[in-house]
Design an enzyme around this catalytic site. Structure first.
Site, PDB file in Angstrom:
ATOM      1  N   GLY A  45      -0.319   2.303   3.668  1.00  0.00           N
ATOM      2  CA  GLY A  45       0.332   2.278   4.974  1.00  0.00           C
ATOM      3  C   GLY A  45      -0.035   1.150   5.909  1.00  0.00           C
ATOM      4  O   GLY A  45       0.608   0.994   6.952  1.00  0.00           O
ATOM      5  N   GLU A  90      -4.084   3.310  -1.405  1.00  0.00           N
ATOM      6  CA  GLU A  90      -2.803   3.082  -2.093  1.00  0.00           C
ATOM      7  C   GLU A  90      -1.921   2.106  -1.326  1.00  0.00           C
ATOM      8  O   GLU A  90      -0.828   2.454  -0.873  1.00  0.00           O
ATOM      9  CB  GLU A  90      -2.043   4.412  -2.215  1.00  0.00           C
ATOM     10  CG  GLU A  90      -2.781   5.524  -2.909  1.00  0.00           C
ATOM     11  CD  GLU A  90      -2.069   6.879  -2.755  1.00  0.00           C
ATOM     12  OE1 GLU A  90      -1.144   7.003  -1.929  1.00  0.00           O
ATOM     13  OE2 GLU A  90      -2.459   7.799  -3.466  1.00  0.00           O
ATOM     14  N   PRO A  91      -2.359   0.877  -1.118  1.00  0.00           N
ATOM     15  CA  PRO A  91      -1.505  -0.049  -0.383  1.00  0.00           C
ATOM     16  C   PRO A  91      -0.348  -0.557  -1.239  1.00  0.00           C
ATOM     17  O   PRO A  91      -0.517  -0.815  -2.433  1.00  0.00           O
ATOM     18  CB  PRO A  91      -2.462  -1.203  -0.053  1.00  0.00           C
ATOM     19  CG  PRO A  91      -3.506  -1.147  -1.109  1.00  0.00           C
ATOM     20  CD  PRO A  91      -3.615   0.267  -1.577  1.00  0.00           C
ATOM     21  N   GLY A  92       0.817  -0.656  -0.625  1.00  0.00           N
ATOM     22  CA  GLY A  92       1.973  -1.232  -1.320  1.00  0.00           C
ATOM     23  C   GLY A  92       2.447  -2.459  -0.564  1.00  0.00           C
ATOM     24  O   GLY A  92       2.338  -3.592  -1.019  1.00  0.00           O
ATOM     25  N   ARG A 127      16.646  -3.080   4.159  1.00  0.00           N
ATOM     26  CA  ARG A 127      15.728  -2.718   5.259  1.00  0.00           C
ATOM     27  C   ARG A 127      16.311  -2.949   6.659  1.00  0.00           C
ATOM     28  O   ARG A 127      16.175  -2.089   7.517  1.00  0.00           O
ATOM     29  CB  ARG A 127      14.383  -3.436   5.100  1.00  0.00           C
ATOM     30  CG  ARG A 127      13.670  -3.117   3.774  1.00  0.00           C
ATOM     31  CD  ARG A 127      12.210  -3.543   3.744  1.00  0.00           C
ATOM     32  NE  ARG A 127      11.432  -2.738   4.643  1.00  0.00           N
ATOM     33  CZ  ARG A 127      11.065  -3.117   5.843  1.00  0.00           C
ATOM     34  NH1 ARG A 127      11.367  -4.312   6.290  1.00  0.00           N
ATOM     35  NH2 ARG A 127      10.385  -2.295   6.608  1.00  0.00           N
ATOM     36  N   TYR A 169      16.407   0.499   8.541  1.00  0.00           N
ATOM     37  CA  TYR A 169      15.321   0.755   9.504  1.00  0.00           C
ATOM     38  C   TYR A 169      15.390  -0.197  10.708  1.00  0.00           C
ATOM     39  O   TYR A 169      14.396  -0.329  11.421  1.00  0.00           O
ATOM     40  CB  TYR A 169      13.948   0.540   8.840  1.00  0.00           C
ATOM     41  CG  TYR A 169      13.751   1.173   7.498  1.00  0.00           C
ATOM     42  CD1 TYR A 169      13.610   2.557   7.371  1.00  0.00           C
ATOM     43  CD2 TYR A 169      13.683   0.394   6.349  1.00  0.00           C
ATOM     44  CE1 TYR A 169      13.404   3.133   6.124  1.00  0.00           C
ATOM     45  CE2 TYR A 169      13.477   0.964   5.098  1.00  0.00           C
ATOM     46  CZ  TYR A 169      13.342   2.335   5.001  1.00  0.00           C
ATOM     47  OH  TYR A 169      13.140   2.898   3.778  1.00  0.00           O
ATOM     48  N   CYS A 229      31.456  -4.907   3.107  1.00  0.00           N
ATOM     49  CA  CYS A 229      32.491  -4.501   4.066  1.00  0.00           C
ATOM     50  C   CYS A 229      32.011  -3.439   5.031  1.00  0.00           C
ATOM     51  O   CYS A 229      32.573  -2.344   5.086  1.00  0.00           O
ATOM     52  CB  CYS A 229      33.685  -3.987   3.305  1.00  0.00           C
ATOM     53  SG  CYS A 229      34.157  -5.138   2.041  1.00  0.00           S
ATOM     54  N   GLU A 230      30.952  -3.667   5.721  1.00  0.00           N
ATOM     55  CA  GLU A 230      30.596  -2.811   6.848  1.00  0.00           C
ATOM     56  C   GLU A 230      29.764  -3.599   7.849  1.00  0.00           C
ATOM     57  O   GLU A 230      29.035  -4.514   7.469  1.00  0.00           O
ATOM     58  CB  GLU A 230      29.894  -1.521   6.441  1.00  0.00           C
ATOM     59  CG  GLU A 230      28.964  -1.537   5.292  1.00  0.00           C
ATOM     60  CD  GLU A 230      28.464  -0.116   4.996  1.00  0.00           C
ATOM     61  OE1 GLU A 230      27.855   0.476   5.882  1.00  0.00           O
ATOM     62  OE2 GLU A 230      28.686   0.360   3.869  1.00  0.00           O
ATOM     63  N   TYR A 264       9.647  -3.291  -0.889  1.00  0.00           N
ATOM     64  CA  TYR A 264      10.805  -2.474  -0.539  1.00  0.00           C
ATOM     65  C   TYR A 264      12.074  -3.323  -0.416  1.00  0.00           C
ATOM     66  O   TYR A 264      12.965  -3.021   0.374  1.00  0.00           O
ATOM     67  CB  TYR A 264      10.537  -1.658   0.746  1.00  0.00           C
ATOM     68  CG  TYR A 264       9.259  -0.848   0.639  1.00  0.00           C
ATOM     69  CD1 TYR A 264       9.165   0.213  -0.264  1.00  0.00           C
ATOM     70  CD2 TYR A 264       8.129  -1.158   1.405  1.00  0.00           C
ATOM     71  CE1 TYR A 264       7.979   0.928  -0.399  1.00  0.00           C
ATOM     72  CE2 TYR A 264       6.948  -0.439   1.284  1.00  0.00           C
ATOM     73  CZ  TYR A 264       6.887   0.598   0.373  1.00  0.00           C
ATOM     74  OH  TYR A 264       5.718   1.312   0.245  1.00  0.00           O
TER      75      TYR A 264
HETATM   76  N1  LLP Z   1       1.078   6.223  -0.818  1.00  0.00           N
HETATM   77  C1  LLP Z   1       2.075   7.087  -0.576  1.00  0.00           C
HETATM   78  C2  LLP Z   1       1.859   8.502  -0.897  1.00  0.00           C
HETATM   79  C3  LLP Z   1       3.290   6.642  -0.022  1.00  0.00           C
HETATM   80  O1  LLP Z   1       4.256   7.522   0.226  1.00  0.00           O
HETATM   81  C4  LLP Z   1       3.456   5.275   0.287  1.00  0.00           C
HETATM   82  C5  LLP Z   1       4.712   4.778   0.856  1.00  0.00           C
HETATM   83  C6  LLP Z   1       2.393   4.403   0.010  1.00  0.00           C
HETATM   84  C7  LLP Z   1       1.211   4.914  -0.538  1.00  0.00           C
HETATM   85  C8  LLP Z   1       2.469   2.930   0.282  1.00  0.00           C
HETATM   86  O2  LLP Z   1       2.610   2.646   1.621  1.00  0.00           O
HETATM   87  P1  LLP Z   1       2.567   1.110   2.104  1.00  0.00           P
HETATM   88  O3  LLP Z   1       1.164   0.604   1.915  1.00  0.00           O
HETATM   89  O4  LLP Z   1       3.535   0.352   1.280  1.00  0.00           O
HETATM   90  O5  LLP Z   1       2.975   1.172   3.523  1.00  0.00           O
HETATM   91  N2  LLP Z   1      11.028   1.892   2.245  1.00  0.00           N
HETATM   92  C9  LLP Z   1      10.227   1.816   3.450  1.00  0.00           C
HETATM   93  C10 LLP Z   1       8.780   2.187   3.193  1.00  0.00           C
HETATM   94  C11 LLP Z   1       8.590   3.541   2.569  1.00  0.00           C
HETATM   95  C12 LLP Z   1       7.142   3.887   2.271  1.00  0.00           C
HETATM   96  C13 LLP Z   1       7.038   5.146   1.475  1.00  0.00           C
HETATM   97  N3  LLP Z   1       5.718   5.510   1.080  1.00  0.00           N
HETATM   98  C14 LLP Z   1      10.365   0.433   4.071  1.00  0.00           C
HETATM   99  O6  LLP Z   1      11.096  -0.399   3.547  1.00  0.00           O
HETATM  100  O7  LLP Z   1       9.785   0.178   5.121  1.00  0.00           O
END
Ligand code: LLP
Length: 421
Positions: free
Chosen positions: A239, A275-277, A314, A318, A346-347, A375
């Site tokens: 997050g 769990e960083p993404g 995105r 969002y 087309c939107e 994402y």
């Molecule tokens: N762990 C869990 C359980 C999660 O649900 C998520 C993200 C992460 C880790 C990774 O979070 P991060 O480090 O990437 O913030 N599609 C949206 C973001 C959805 C995130 C969902 N869960 C966007 O484009 O902003």
């Protein structure tokens, strides 16, 4: 910091000029930098170096196997949320003892797959799911390591669609019920209750909500230990947010995040997982697109690109901002023009930016969306029968297509006509 920089007036991904990739794959496409992916992984790994820890990349952010393999080679674990992501991680060679299985609605089939295949830990999200996992584990003579995801009722102060830690959100079990659920879990023979899991949301740009949540997890750890549970692992979720624009101001860095984690939970002697993404993949990727037309409306000038909301959803979903820059570096005296930057779908929602100041551009010019690595490709669709766009990975002066552009035939031939037509 990333590795997309102008050299000799041309935007490069590491040492590869973007127009060189365009010549081979056309536009639009996503391009990722290996050096940036690696740098971001190490920032987190270093931030937790004082603790027994594992950085588990949240694969949902960008799940191409080349990206997974790049990170796994550095020692990353993976956080997966579906049978598909689990299989991808396995195909990319990630050892099962580095795969965490998360997700709010795991199906029986998915749980059977991971119980048979092996997993580091399952993050349980409800009592119902816990009972089914226990049943499947016992049927396979397995004892599955589990953490229970608690919902700490903390406001992550992020976009409502990606906040997960408030009691009104569907995630985890209420922290107030945790003792009862752990007591129940402790009696199940197919489960080995090893830890606590928490994740409060995504694009969180302030450390305080994390600290509040982790404080609650620390208190709970002590209570559960006193109840006789051997809590030895904490999964602190992902997050941490990234700067999407230069005006975002200084955001907390992984180092600051790691220090805060140390303060809140370091004294418990648990193995720590994060769990960083987004912070790993977000600024490691660009979406490259060409200008199709410039159109002068009554009040606004539209920059119509060949990328659209189906390629990068995105902004439409969002109201997210992605910085758009020209591939040819503007010189100091270049004119600036205010455009609404749009795609061909087309939107009206297919708008990437309103009133965006860019240099003067013309048909055929190349632009890049920054911070598009997380994402982006994973949320793309084939809306308007637009094929999924290619992904390219750069490493130093080399690049490779890691997902080719499908042909229109491939896209159309997936439809199967019923016998009566
Ligand atoms: N762990 C869990 C359980 C999660 O649900 C998520 C993200 C992460 C880790 C990774 O979070 P991060 O480090 O990437 O913030 N599609 C949206 C973001 C959805 C995130 C969902 N869960 C966007 O484009 O902003």
């Amino acid at each position: 910091m990333d590795h997309f920089i102008y050299h000799d007036g041309i935007l490069h991904a590491e040492k590869v000029p973007i127009p060189g990739i365009v010549a081979q794959v056309g536009t639009p496409f996503y391009v990722y930098s290996t050096a940036t992916l690696e740098r971001h992984f190490y920032l987190f790994d270093d931030a937790l170096k004082e603790f027994d820890h594992l950085v588990c990349y949240a694969m949902k952010a960008a799940s191409n196997q080349a990206i997974i393999k790049t990170l796994a080679a550095l020692g990353a674990g993976m956080d997966v949320v579906s049978g598909g992501e689990y299989q991808r991680a396995i195909s990319a060679g990630v050892p099962t003892d580095r795969i965490i299985f998360s997700g709010v609605g795991k199906t029986r089939a998915e749980m059977e797959m991971i119980v048979r295949g092996g997993v580091r830990q399952v993050n349980i999200e409800s009592e119902a799911e816990m009972l089914i996992l226990d049943e499947i584990a016992q049927a396979n003579s397995e004892k599955v390591p589990v953490a229970i995801r608690v919902n700490p009722d903390v406001d992550a102060k992020t976009h409502s669609k990606i906040a997960t830690g408030k009691s009104e959100n569907k995630f985890g079990i209420p922290i107030s019920k945790a003792r009862d659920v752990y007591a129940m879990a402790g009696k199940l023979k197919g489960l080995d209750v090893i830890g606590i899991d928490v994740h409060i949301g995504s694009q969180v740009t302030d450390l305080e909500p994390f600290a509040l949540a982790y404080k609650k997890v620390a208190e709970l750890t002590k209570i559960l230990r006193a109840d006789g549970h051997d809590i030895r692992r904490l999964d602190l979720g992902g997050g941490l947010g990234i700067p999407y624009s230069r005006s975002n101001g200084p955001l907390p860095l992984p180092k600051d995040y790691g220090e805060m984690i140390g303060r809140e939970v370091g004294h418990l002697g648990c193995e720590l997982e994060i769990e960083p993404g987004r912070l790993i993949a977000g600024n490691a990727g660009l979406l490259v697109s060409s200008v199709i037309y410039i159109k002068q409306g009554e009040e606004r000038k539209f920059l119509i690109l060949d990328a659209a909301m189906n390629d990068l959803v995105r902004p439409a979903m969002y109201d997210a901002h992605h910085e758009i820059i020209p591939v040819k570096e503007p010189n100091d005296c270049a004119d600036s023009v205010i455009f609404d930057v749009v795609g061909p779908v087309c939107e009206t929602g297919d708008t990437f930016a309103r009133e965006c100041t860019l240099t003067s551009l013309k048909d055929g010019d190349l632009v890049a969306f920054r911070s598009a690595g997380a994402y982006g490709a994973v949320m793309a669709s084939e809306y308007n029968s637009r094929p999924l766009i290619p992904e390219v990975l750069v490493k130093d002066d080399q690049f490779a297509i890691i997902r080719p552009r499908p042909t229109l035939e491939e896209l159309i031939n997936r439809d199967k006509l019923p016998p009566w037509l």
